[in-house]
Design a protein around this motif. Structure first.
Motif, PDB file in Angstrom:
ATOM      1  N   UNK A   7      -4.397   7.685  -0.050  1.00  0.00           N
ATOM      2  CA  UNK A   7      -4.965   7.323   1.246  1.00  0.00           C
ATOM      3  C   UNK A   7      -4.587   5.901   1.591  1.00  0.00           C
ATOM      4  N   UNK A   8      -4.279   5.660   2.878  1.00  0.00           N
ATOM      5  CA  UNK A   8      -4.148   4.313   3.408  1.00  0.00           C
ATOM      6  C   UNK A   8      -4.684   4.306   4.833  1.00  0.00           C
ATOM      7  N   UNK A  62     -15.541  -2.842  -9.347  1.00  0.00           N
ATOM      8  CA  UNK A  62     -15.140  -3.176  -7.985  1.00  0.00           C
ATOM      9  C   UNK A  62     -14.211  -2.080  -7.468  1.00  0.00           C
ATOM     10  N   UNK A  63     -14.718  -1.244  -6.591  1.00  0.00           N
ATOM     11  CA  UNK A  63     -13.956  -0.102  -6.076  1.00  0.00           C
ATOM     12  C   UNK A  63     -13.558  -0.294  -4.616  1.00  0.00           C
ATOM     13  N   UNK A  64     -13.776  -1.469  -4.076  1.00  0.00           N
ATOM     14  CA  UNK A  64     -13.435  -1.714  -2.672  1.00  0.00           C
ATOM     15  C   UNK A  64     -11.918  -1.724  -2.506  1.00  0.00           C
ATOM     16  N   UNK A  65     -11.422  -0.927  -1.569  1.00  0.00           N
ATOM     17  CA  UNK A  65      -9.986  -0.861  -1.282  1.00  0.00           C
ATOM     18  C   UNK A  65      -9.773  -0.015  -0.037  1.00  0.00           C
ATOM     19  N   UNK A  66      -8.700  -0.288   0.665  1.00  0.00           N
ATOM     20  CA  UNK A  66      -8.320   0.525   1.818  1.00  0.00           C
ATOM     21  C   UNK A  66      -7.037   1.323   1.571  1.00  0.00           C
ATOM     22  N   UNK A  67      -6.437   1.116   0.400  1.00  0.00           N
ATOM     23  CA  UNK A  67      -5.288   1.905  -0.026  1.00  0.00           C
ATOM     24  C   UNK A  67      -5.535   2.343  -1.457  1.00  0.00           C
ATOM     25  N   UNK A  68      -5.311   3.633  -1.741  1.00  0.00           N
ATOM     26  CA  UNK A  68      -5.549   4.118  -3.086  1.00  0.00           C
ATOM     27  C   UNK A  68      -4.791   5.389  -3.390  1.00  0.00           C
ATOM     28  N   UNK A  69      -4.524   5.605  -4.669  1.00  0.00           N
ATOM     29  CA  UNK A  69      -3.883   6.832  -5.130  1.00  0.00           C
ATOM     30  C   UNK A  69      -4.658   7.353  -6.333  1.00  0.00           C
ATOM     31  N   UNK A 167       2.718  -6.437  -3.361  1.00  0.00           N
ATOM     32  CA  UNK A 167       3.381  -7.235  -2.335  1.00  0.00           C
ATOM     33  C   UNK A 167       3.350  -6.578  -0.958  1.00  0.00           C
ATOM     34  N   UNK A 168       2.939  -5.320  -0.898  1.00  0.00           N
ATOM     35  CA  UNK A 168       2.871  -4.588   0.375  1.00  0.00           C
ATOM     36  C   UNK A 168       1.651  -3.666   0.312  1.00  0.00           C
ATOM     37  N   UNK A 169       0.455  -4.239   0.361  1.00  0.00           N
ATOM     38  CA  UNK A 169      -0.766  -3.516  -0.043  1.00  0.00           C
ATOM     39  C   UNK A 169      -1.183  -2.352   0.834  1.00  0.00           C
ATOM     40  N   UNK A 170      -0.681  -2.229   2.055  1.00  0.00           N
ATOM     41  CA  UNK A 170      -1.086  -1.119   2.924  1.00  0.00           C
ATOM     42  C   UNK A 170      -0.112   0.058   2.863  1.00  0.00           C
ATOM     43  N   UNK A 171       0.944  -0.050   2.086  1.00  0.00           N
ATOM     44  CA  UNK A 171       2.007   0.956   2.078  1.00  0.00           C
ATOM     45  C   UNK A 171       1.971   1.816   0.826  1.00  0.00           C
ATOM     46  N   UNK A 172       2.133   3.116   1.012  1.00  0.00           N
ATOM     47  CA  UNK A 172       2.364   4.056  -0.092  1.00  0.00           C
ATOM     48  C   UNK A 172       3.771   4.614   0.077  1.00  0.00           C
ATOM     49  N   UNK A 173       4.585   4.497  -0.955  1.00  0.00           N
ATOM     50  CA  UNK A 173       5.907   5.114  -0.952  1.00  0.00           C
ATOM     51  C   UNK A 173       5.816   6.410  -1.745  1.00  0.00           C
ATOM     52  N   UNK A 214      11.961  11.041   1.175  1.00  0.00           N
ATOM     53  CA  UNK A 214      11.158   9.886   0.805  1.00  0.00           C
ATOM     54  C   UNK A 214      10.312   9.490   2.005  1.00  0.00           C
ATOM     55  N   UNK A 215       9.029   9.216   1.777  1.00  0.00           N
ATOM     56  CA  UNK A 215       8.106   8.860   2.863  1.00  0.00           C
ATOM     57  C   UNK A 215       7.585   7.447   2.649  1.00  0.00           C
ATOM     58  N   UNK A 216       7.616   6.661   3.719  1.00  0.00           N
ATOM     59  CA  UNK A 216       7.001   5.338   3.718  1.00  0.00           C
ATOM     60  C   UNK A 216       5.763   5.456   4.597  1.00  0.00           C
ATOM     61  N   UNK A 217       4.591   5.361   3.979  1.00  0.00           N
ATOM     62  CA  UNK A 217       3.340   5.710   4.644  1.00  0.00           C
ATOM     63  C   UNK A 217       2.466   4.465   4.783  1.00  0.00           C
ATOM     64  N   UNK A 218       2.143   4.130   6.030  1.00  0.00           N
ATOM     65  CA  UNK A 218       1.241   3.026   6.336  1.00  0.00           C
ATOM     66  C   UNK A 218       0.138   3.567   7.252  1.00  0.00           C
ATOM     67  N   UNK A 219      -0.944   2.814   7.449  1.00  0.00           N
ATOM     68  CA  UNK A 219      -2.028   3.341   8.283  1.00  0.00           C
ATOM     69  C   UNK A 219      -1.579   3.823   9.657  1.00  0.00           C
ATOM     70  N   UNK A 220      -0.691   3.090  10.310  1.00  0.00           N
ATOM     71  CA  UNK A 220      -0.259   3.444  11.664  1.00  0.00           C
ATOM     72  C   UNK A 220       1.186   3.900  11.734  1.00  0.00           C
TER      73      UNK A 220
END
Length: 293
Positions: A7-8, A62-69, A167-173, A214-220
């Motif tokens: 999720x992101x 500490x489980x606070x995060x906006x990006x996770x796998x 270094x790119x905390x909102x992105x999931x590759x 390959x997918x580059x996934x960001x919130x928007x």
């Protein structure tokens, strides 16, 4: 049969990831874990055993995060254990990755990396692939996306990977070959999973990623490419299934649920075909077949 969730977006990632892992428990597994990204700081929690055990283990963390796998693992390389559970962290500690599938040439890659001074904390092919990606990124002075692309051209086997980077905390590759990957498209957020079950309560719009993509996934943003770095237009599919249809519905096991669903399944299959008022059975396809004969 491993399960993958990602999720992101603007929501808290941990509840979405852990709930998604529970929905994938039907796939079978022996260990589980999550990696969470909070403002560029990577946190990894993993444990042998069930998802419920992981939840108990990390109470108060500490489980606070906006990006996770998250991942549920069925052991292939290395016994079921905390150290072999996914996600794995890279040598630098900046990358975390989960992986379904088997890297067949991992032993040679591991030997080459060991000769360069790399050490490994697990017995898995996944940790080898992750450090291989990081080594390529360092030696080629390229971005992570390009390093993943180069690495996947050099490995043999099957994979579905999700990778996050401090270094790119909102992105999931993410990438796949021979192991399924679905991306759910929300409003300012994206979901990833081995199937659609972890994301059905949030969105019905999904993209099925194909082999060698390959997918580059960001919130928007969702960028889909092939391994030749050519962009592909994502094909968004509208799901017509409901969440209740893929959950256990209160039964302890899916097989038990299926047994007790048989009367309803028979009833549903006869809807529109059995006319109780006139005691007639209408089998349109059979009628067309007999007419053709």
């Amino acid at each position: 049969m491993c399960g993958i969730v990602g999720y992101t977006g603007p929501k808290e990632a941990y509840p979405i990831v852990i709930t998604g892992l529970k929905r994938l428990e039907y796939r079978g597994y022996d260990s589980t874990g999550v990696a969470l990204m909070n403002g560029g700081k990577l946190k990894v929690y993993k444990k042998k055993g069930r998802v419920a055990g992981l939840e108990e283990e990390i109470i108060g963390k500490d489980l606070h995060a906006h990006t996770g796998i998250g991942h549920t693992r069925w052991a292939t390389h290395g016994e079921p254990s905390d150290k072999n559970a996914h996600p794995h962290k890279s040598a630098s500690g900046k990358l975390a990755m989960i992986h379904n599938g088997i890297i067949e040439n991992y032993a040679q890659i591991k030997k080459d990396l060991a000769n360069k001074g790399y050490t490994f904390t697990s017995e898995t092919d996944t940790e080898v692939l992750l450090n291989f990606i990081e080594d390529i990124q360092k030696n080629n002075e390229c971005d992570l996306e390009e390093a993943v692309r180069i690495a996947l051209k050099r490995v043999t086997g099957a994979y579905c990977i999700l990778l996050i980077n401090e270094d790119d905390p909102e992105t999931i590759i993410a990438a796949r070959k021979g192991s399924p990957l679905v991306i759910g498209v929300g409003k300012g957020e994206h979901f990833l999973g081995s199937d659609a079950s972890p994301m059905l309560e949030y969105t019905k719009e999904v993209v099925y990623v194909n082999d060698y993509e390959l997918a580059i996934v960001r919130p928007n943003e969702l960028i889909l490419k092939n391994l030749g770095n050519e962009k592909i237009t994502p094909f968004v599919t509208k799901l017509d299934m409901e969440l209740a249809a893929i959950e256990k519905g209160g039964y302890d096991h899916f097989m038990l649920k299926e047994i007790f669903e048989q009367p309803r399944s028979i009833l549903d299959s006869m809807r529109g075909r059995l006319d109780s008022a006139s005691n007639r059975l209408i089998l349109g396809g059979y009628r067309l077949l007999t007419c053709a004969l």
